[in-house]
Enzyme design. Structure first.
Site, PDB file in Angstrom:
ATOM      1  N   LYS A 144       0.827  -1.214   0.000  1.00 31.50           N
ATOM      2  CA  LYS A 144       0.000   0.000   0.000  1.00 31.50           C
ATOM      3  C   LYS A 144       0.859   1.260   0.000  1.00 31.50           C
ATOM      4  O   LYS A 144       0.628   2.185  -0.773  1.00 31.50           O
ATOM      5  CB  LYS A 144      -0.945  -0.011   1.200  1.00 31.50           C
ATOM      6  CG  LYS A 144      -1.903   1.171   1.230  1.00 31.50           C
ATOM      7  CD  LYS A 144      -2.950   1.038   2.315  1.00 31.50           C
ATOM      8  CE  LYS A 144      -3.930   2.206   2.242  1.00 31.50           C
ATOM      9  NZ  LYS A 144      -5.019   2.089   3.229  1.00 31.50           N
ATOM     10  N   GLU A 146       9.796  -5.771   4.523  1.00 37.47           N
ATOM     11  CA  GLU A 146       9.921  -7.182   4.139  1.00 37.47           C
ATOM     12  C   GLU A 146       9.660  -7.373   2.642  1.00 37.47           C
ATOM     13  O   GLU A 146      10.382  -8.109   1.964  1.00 37.47           O
ATOM     14  CB  GLU A 146       8.917  -8.038   4.940  1.00 37.47           C
ATOM     15  CG  GLU A 146       9.109  -7.989   6.444  1.00 37.47           C
ATOM     16  CD  GLU A 146       8.187  -6.986   7.112  1.00 37.47           C
ATOM     17  OE1 GLU A 146       7.753  -7.255   8.244  1.00 37.47           O
ATOM     18  OE2 GLU A 146       7.904  -5.923   6.497  1.00 37.47           O
ATOM     19  N   GLY A 195      -5.506  -2.648   4.129  1.00 40.78           N
ATOM     20  CA  GLY A 195      -4.779  -3.807   3.641  1.00 40.78           C
ATOM     21  C   GLY A 195      -5.553  -5.103   3.712  1.00 40.78           C
ATOM     22  O   GLY A 195      -5.586  -5.881   2.756  1.00 40.78           O
ATOM     23  N   ARG A 196      -6.203  -5.367   4.841  1.00 36.96           N
ATOM     24  CA  ARG A 196      -6.917  -6.641   4.998  1.00 36.96           C
ATOM     25  C   ARG A 196      -8.241  -6.647   4.246  1.00 36.96           C
ATOM     26  O   ARG A 196      -8.936  -7.657   4.233  1.00 36.96           O
ATOM     27  CB  ARG A 196      -7.117  -6.946   6.477  1.00 36.96           C
ATOM     28  CG  ARG A 196      -7.811  -5.858   7.271  1.00 36.96           C
ATOM     29  CD  ARG A 196      -7.645  -6.114   8.777  1.00 36.96           C
ATOM     30  NE  ARG A 196      -8.195  -5.045   9.600  1.00 36.96           N
ATOM     31  CZ  ARG A 196      -7.575  -3.901   9.873  1.00 36.96           C
ATOM     32  NH1 ARG A 196      -6.379  -3.666   9.359  1.00 36.96           N
ATOM     33  NH2 ARG A 196      -8.124  -3.002  10.665  1.00 36.96           N
ATOM     34  N   GLU A 245      -6.858  -8.460  13.674  1.00 36.03           N
ATOM     35  CA  GLU A 245      -6.255  -7.153  13.411  1.00 36.03           C
ATOM     36  C   GLU A 245      -7.306  -6.054  13.484  1.00 36.03           C
ATOM     37  O   GLU A 245      -7.020  -4.935  13.916  1.00 36.03           O
ATOM     38  CB  GLU A 245      -5.568  -7.139  12.042  1.00 36.03           C
ATOM     39  CG  GLU A 245      -4.735  -5.880  11.795  1.00 36.03           C
ATOM     40  CD  GLU A 245      -3.815  -6.005  10.599  1.00 36.03           C
ATOM     41  OE1 GLU A 245      -2.725  -6.593  10.750  1.00 36.03           O
ATOM     42  OE2 GLU A 245      -4.194  -5.533   9.504  1.00 36.03           O
ATOM     43  N   HIS A 303      -8.730 -35.610  13.854  1.00 39.03           N
ATOM     44  CA  HIS A 303      -7.771 -36.525  14.470  1.00 39.03           C
ATOM     45  C   HIS A 303      -6.702 -35.770  15.238  1.00 39.03           C
ATOM     46  O   HIS A 303      -5.635 -36.324  15.539  1.00 39.03           O
ATOM     47  CB  HIS A 303      -7.158 -37.421  13.398  1.00 39.03           C
ATOM     48  CG  HIS A 303      -8.168 -38.271  12.702  1.00 39.03           C
ATOM     49  ND1 HIS A 303      -8.531 -39.514  13.161  1.00 39.03           N
ATOM     50  CD2 HIS A 303      -8.937 -38.028  11.602  1.00 39.03           C
ATOM     51  CE1 HIS A 303      -9.464 -40.021  12.364  1.00 39.03           C
ATOM     52  NE2 HIS A 303      -9.726 -39.145  11.414  1.00 39.03           N
ATOM     53  N   LYS A 315       7.515  -3.605  14.433  1.00 34.55           N
ATOM     54  CA  LYS A 315       8.359  -3.078  13.353  1.00 34.55           C
ATOM     55  C   LYS A 315       9.323  -2.027  13.897  1.00 34.55           C
ATOM     56  O   LYS A 315      10.510  -1.991  13.523  1.00 34.55           O
ATOM     57  CB  LYS A 315       7.486  -2.472  12.259  1.00 34.55           C
ATOM     58  CG  LYS A 315       6.604  -3.458  11.514  1.00 34.55           C
ATOM     59  CD  LYS A 315       5.797  -2.731  10.447  1.00 34.55           C
ATOM     60  CE  LYS A 315       4.884  -3.670   9.691  1.00 34.55           C
ATOM     61  NZ  LYS A 315       4.085  -2.957   8.680  1.00 34.55           N
TER      62      LYS A 315
END
Length: 499
Positions: free
Chosen positions: A185, A191, A244-245, A330, A361, A471
């Site tokens: 964005k 990263e 972003g999400r 978030e 299981h 960060k």
């Protein structure tokens, strides 16, 4: 005051799920809703008409209707940042100017896809999509759910800064036939840009004369992308008001639209818009995201449930629990209200889950007999996604339905080790078939459910300042300025990097 509503809700007598079914022979028809190719069964929750009525009164007191309209109209509902949250506009619902802008940007994306498909920019066969958070998880989840196995382009979505995530992709792909898509964005995400530089270095080492000529940027800050070295004709912007999400509906969905075809992306938007309209127009007592949020708040605030488990009984939906972790935790992992006061209620439950039947299981032992009460959500698809014997898909669905029935019914035994308490709630969501439109509707349902939960908690679901602290600490550790953190962290740094 909402405290009065909570007192009323907590004082309500509560039957067991088995008793509720015995009392009301029409319970399934009352608490099962269908829309946009999805069937939602809330009947195995402890919702009843009285409880829904009490939550409806609370929602009215908190102004849910006005806040819903403010969200869709593009008003600044993200009050801490003074910003709108216009993911609905990407689907054609909302402020007309924002809808027109989103449509224009989608058309720009479609045009670039057509150019790439024509071979005018090179004979690409591979796509490396780099991002993190919503810039990667949304596209990756969409691709895993909708890919057919015979796409024109092989897509790899890489988010982790860990070189172990990126290196195998570089070893597998042909540098001369690889399109690098950078999704950020702000176009400053450390990263993502480190991974991008490593891909550029790889292309250079492989003899590509102009590696940045094979880059497309997806960003809300085109100037930053130009500064980084991306040609402005290969930058696909999206609005600053799309978080972003919530961004997979925007240019962030480019890689999936390229790999699967733009028509798939358009169908995804259409399915989401159908759920938007349902959320906008339907009374609370029949409004699917609203009912889901009422159940969420009941279990979190009244029953003290700290987690909610989501199990996809379809391999293609295996990343949905991961996607929901970001969307919900978030958004609603907050400890202060809209006016900055301490939150007196529990915030978002911890979302976790997995894929059925594998999870049966492993973790289902705790769900059936553990001391934690965990509301469960089952996702399943009626139409099989494979061409093997129907026994595979039939067994998958029967296991899904049986787990919900067993959690509710339980089984009494004189042997305490073999006793199943039962009365454990679940919701089942059935997709008629897994296609772009039904997946779009499902994801929009989760977005609106998250928003309604935030309104009921009186918090802001659209900022995420907590993401920034780690960060900042990482940058401080990396800086050679004499600043030190706690003794434990400094020792870890010393052991990893030396004195």
């Amino acid at each position: 005051m909402t405290s009065d509503h909570w007192q009323t809700i907590k004082a309500m007598p509560q039957l067991s799920l088995n008793q509720m079914f015995e009392k009301d022979g029409d319970r399934v028809s009352r608490f099962a809703l269908q829309h946009a190719g999805l069937y939602f069964d809330f009947s195995k929750t402890h919702l009843d008409e009285d409880l829904v009525g009490a939550f409806r009164d609370m929602a009215d007191t908190l102004g849910l209707s006005a806040k819903r309209e403010a969200l869709i109209a593009g008003e600044p509902v993200n009050i801490s940042e003074g910003r709108a949250a216009e993911h609905c506009a990407e689907r054609g619902i909302g402020n007309p100017a924002s809808v027109d802008n989103a449509h224009a940007l989608h058309q720009r994306m479609k045009s670039l896809i057509e150019v790439i498909d024509s071979g005018a920019l090179g004979e690409f066969r591979h796509i490396i999509h780099l991002g993190i958070g919503g810039s990667a998880l949304g596209p990756k989840m969409l691709h895993e759910a909708l890919k057919l196995g015979d796409e024109k382009y092989e897509l790899a979505v890489v988010s982790n800064i860990d070189g172990v995530a990126l290196e195998p992709v570089l070893e597998r792909f042909d540098a001369g036939k690889t399109l690098l898509v950078i999704a950020s964005k702000t176009f400053t995400t450390a990263e993502t840009l480190l991974n991008a530089q490593s891909v550029i270095d790889w292309m250079t080492e492989e003899g590509i004369a102009d590696p940045r000529g094979q880059v497309v940027a997806l960003t809300a800050d085109p100037e930053q992308a130009v500064e980084w070295g991306v040609d402005e004709t290969r930058i696909l912007p999206f609005s600053e008001t799309v978080g972003g999400r919530y961004s997979l509906w925007s240019s962030i969905g480019f890689s999936v639209a390229l790999a699967l075809g733009y028509d798939v992306f358009a169908d995804l938007l259409a399915g989401a818009a159908a759920m938007d309209r349902h959320f906008q127009d339907t009374p609370w007592s029949r409004n699917i995201p609203v009912l889901a949020a009422f159940a969420d708040q009941y279990y979190t605030q009244v029953r003290g449930c700290e987690t909610r488990a989501v199990f996809a009984y379809d391999e293609r939906l295996g990343l949905v629990p991961d996607y929901l972790q970001q969307l919900e935790m978030e958004s609603n992992g907050k400890s202060v209200t809209l006016d900055g006061a301490p939150l007196a209620l529990h915030s978002s439950p911890i979302v976790w889950g997995g894929v059925g039947t594998d999870a049966q299981h492993a973790v289902f032992q705790l769900l059936h007999q553990g001391s934690h009460l965990v509301p469960v959500e089952f996702l399943a698809v009626i139409e099989a996604g494979d061409s093997l014997s129907p026994a595979h898909h039939n067994g998958l669905l029967l296991n899904c339905f049986a787990q919900g029935a067993a959690l509710m019914a339980g089984k009494k035994s004189d042997d305490s080790h073999r006793n199943y308490q039962g009365d454990r709630p679940s919701v089942t969501i059935l997709l008629e078939e897994l296609e772009a439109s039904s997946l779009g509707a499902l994801l929009a349902f989760y977005e609106h459910r998250t928003f309604v939960n935030a309104v009921l908690l009186n918090i802001n679901p659209f900022d995420q300042f907590g993401v920034e602290l780690g960060k900042q600490m990482a940058n401080k550790l990396a800086a050679e300025d004499g600043n030190r953190l706690d003794a434990s962290t400094e020792e870890l740094k010393k052991r990893a990097f030396g004195a």
